[in-house]
Every structure is written in structure tokens, then in C-alpha cells.
Write a protein that holds these residues in place. Structure first.
Motif, PDB file in Angstrom:
ATOM      1  N   LEU A  51       0.830  -1.213   0.000  1.00  0.00           N
ATOM      2  CA  LEU A  51       0.000   0.000   0.000  1.00  0.00           C
ATOM      3  C   LEU A  51       0.860   1.256   0.000  1.00  0.00           C
ATOM      4  O   LEU A  51       0.557   2.234  -0.688  1.00  0.00           O
ATOM      5  CB  LEU A  51      -0.931   0.014   1.217  1.00  0.00           C
ATOM      6  CG  LEU A  51      -2.114  -0.947   1.210  1.00  0.00           C
ATOM      7  CD1 LEU A  51      -2.867  -0.861   2.526  1.00  0.00           C
ATOM      8  CD2 LEU A  51      -3.027  -0.643   0.045  1.00  0.00           C
ATOM      9  N   VAL A  52       1.936   1.230   0.783  1.00  0.00           N
ATOM     10  CA  VAL A  52       2.827   2.396   0.848  1.00  0.00           C
ATOM     11  C   VAL A  52       3.466   2.641  -0.508  1.00  0.00           C
ATOM     12  O   VAL A  52       3.490   3.778  -0.999  1.00  0.00           O
ATOM     13  CB  VAL A  52       3.904   2.202   1.947  1.00  0.00           C
ATOM     14  CG1 VAL A  52       4.951   3.288   1.857  1.00  0.00           C
ATOM     15  CG2 VAL A  52       3.262   2.188   3.322  1.00  0.00           C
ATOM     16  N   LEU A  53       3.980   1.585  -1.137  1.00  0.00           N
ATOM     17  CA  LEU A  53       4.620   1.748  -2.454  1.00  0.00           C
ATOM     18  C   LEU A  53       3.610   2.233  -3.488  1.00  0.00           C
ATOM     19  O   LEU A  53       3.925   3.096  -4.316  1.00  0.00           O
ATOM     20  CB  LEU A  53       5.262   0.439  -2.892  1.00  0.00           C
ATOM     21  CG  LEU A  53       6.496   0.024  -2.097  1.00  0.00           C
ATOM     22  CD1 LEU A  53       6.949  -1.368  -2.506  1.00  0.00           C
ATOM     23  CD2 LEU A  53       7.617   1.036  -2.264  1.00  0.00           C
ATOM     24  N   ALA A  54       2.394   1.699  -3.431  1.00  0.00           N
ATOM     25  CA  ALA A  54       1.365   2.159  -4.369  1.00  0.00           C
ATOM     26  C   ALA A  54       1.026   3.627  -4.102  1.00  0.00           C
ATOM     27  O   ALA A  54       0.855   4.416  -5.033  1.00  0.00           O
ATOM     28  CB  ALA A  54       0.116   1.286  -4.244  1.00  0.00           C
ATOM     29  N   TYR A  55       0.932   4.001  -2.835  1.00  0.00           N
ATOM     30  CA  TYR A  55       0.627   5.389  -2.471  1.00  0.00           C
ATOM     31  C   TYR A  55       1.710   6.338  -2.978  1.00  0.00           C
ATOM     32  O   TYR A  55       1.443   7.425  -3.471  1.00  0.00           O
ATOM     33  CB  TYR A  55       0.488   5.498  -0.961  1.00  0.00           C
ATOM     34  CG  TYR A  55       0.277   6.906  -0.460  1.00  0.00           C
ATOM     35  CD1 TYR A  55      -0.948   7.544  -0.628  1.00  0.00           C
ATOM     36  CD2 TYR A  55       1.298   7.602   0.177  1.00  0.00           C
ATOM     37  CE1 TYR A  55      -1.152   8.832  -0.168  1.00  0.00           C
ATOM     38  CE2 TYR A  55       1.102   8.886   0.636  1.00  0.00           C
ATOM     39  CZ  TYR A  55      -0.115   9.501   0.466  1.00  0.00           C
ATOM     40  OH  TYR A  55      -0.309  10.775   0.912  1.00  0.00           O
TER      41      TYR A  55
END
Length: 182
Positions: free
Chosen positions: A59-63
Motif C-alpha cells: 500500500l505504501v509503495l502504491a501510495y
């Protein structure tokens, strides 16, 4: 816990702060600043300074807009560890571009100064003040000199002085408008 919930937790890669910093290539201080300044940064569990923070790394990388390619099951044949991807936030790029633009402008200003296209303000103001003082002294004596050199009647002196004073006021106004109105 149900089997479905356990499967979701197993598929999710949950990292602590230290692991997330390593995965992103960030320092702990940078992550802490980001958490303070970005209220929608994806956090699974908020902790304290003592720990307890949890982040879903996907989720962090996608964000952050740097989602790595998913593992497609192919073995690359190498067992050497790969370096974590360097993730850069858009604000960092903006700051870097502002720095680059400012440095380019400074270089152009230095070049323009060398060419004589730019001058420093304070020395120019001092030079103009000196020139205006010398010119003012000359203008003070001009009416008497004109009366004497042109053999004009003494009554012409005050008329000439009025005209000179009017021109002096116009000069001072123009200089003030240009120098103060920067």
C-alpha cells in the motif's frame, strides 16, 4: 480468526518502521517527518516512539507511486540480494527542481553581471546620489552665470531660477520613482 482473514494477513506484507525505511531507502527521520506532514500516509497500526507501528509495504509503495513489479514466479537464477527500490516522493522532485532552477538563475545573474548587464543596487544608488549632488550645485549657480554671461537684466535671474527649480523637481521625482519603485 477465520481462514479467510488469515489468508489476507498472510498475503499482506506488514513492516515496522525500520523495515519500511530499508524498503524505501529512507532514513528514520525522513519517515517520521513524512508521517507528521502527511495525514493520509497509509498506516496499518499507529504506534508510539517505543514501537508498534505497522505498514502494509505494498500500500505504501502504491501510495508513493513506485509499485514494484509483482513476482511473476520466474527465478532469475541469482541468489544475490537486490537493493531496495529508491522511492522518491513528488515533493522531493519539486524541491530538487526548485533548487536546480535557483542555481541556474544565480549562474545567469553572474554571467549577466560579468557582461555588465546587471549592477549592484547600493553602489549605483551612492553613485547617483553623488551625481545629483554635483548637478544640484551646478544648477544653483546656473541662473547667476546665465545673467552674467548673456548680459541679461538682473530681473531675469529669478525667472531662470524658477525654471531650474522646476526641472530639478522633475528630475528628483523621476529618480525617486525609478529607484524606490523597484
Amino acid at each position: 480468526m477465520s481462514e479467510a482473514a488469515q489468508a489476507v494477513d498472510a498475503a499482506r506484507r506488514v513492516f515496522g518502521k525500520k523495515q519500511l525505511c530499508e524498503a524505501l531507502g529512507w532514513s528514520r527521520m525522513k519517515l517520521d517527518r513524512r508521517l507528521e506532514s502527511d495525514p493520509i500516509f497509509p498506516v496499518v497500526t499507529r504506534g508510539t516512539q517505543a514501537g508498534g507501528w505497522e505498514f502494509d509495504v505494498d500500500l505504501v509503495l502504491a501510495y508513493l507511486g513506485a509499485q514494484p513489479d509483482k513476482d511473476d514466479g520466474e527465478d532469475d537464477g541469482g541468489d544475490a540480494p537486490t537493493a531496495p527500490p529508491r522511492v522518491q516522493h513528488a515533493a522531493e522532485e519539486t524541491a530538487r527542481s526548485r533548487l536546480n532552477n535557483a542555481q541556474a538563475e544565480l549562474a545567469m545573474d553572474r554571467l549577466r553581471k560579468q557582461r555588465g548587464e546587471l549592477v549592484e543596487v547600493e553602489p549605483l544608488r551612492l553613485a547617483l546620489a553623488d551625481a545629483v549632488t554635483v548637478m544640484g550645485q551646478g544648477l544653483n549657480t546656473l541662473p547667476d552665470q546665465l545673467v552674467r554671461l548673456l548680459n541679461l537684466p538682473e530681473s531675469a535671474g529669478p525667472i531662470i531660477r524658477q525654471e531650474v527649480d522646476q526641472l530639478r523637481r522633475q528630475l528628483h521625482k523621476a529618480l525617486r520613482d525609478h529607484l524606490v519603485g523597484e
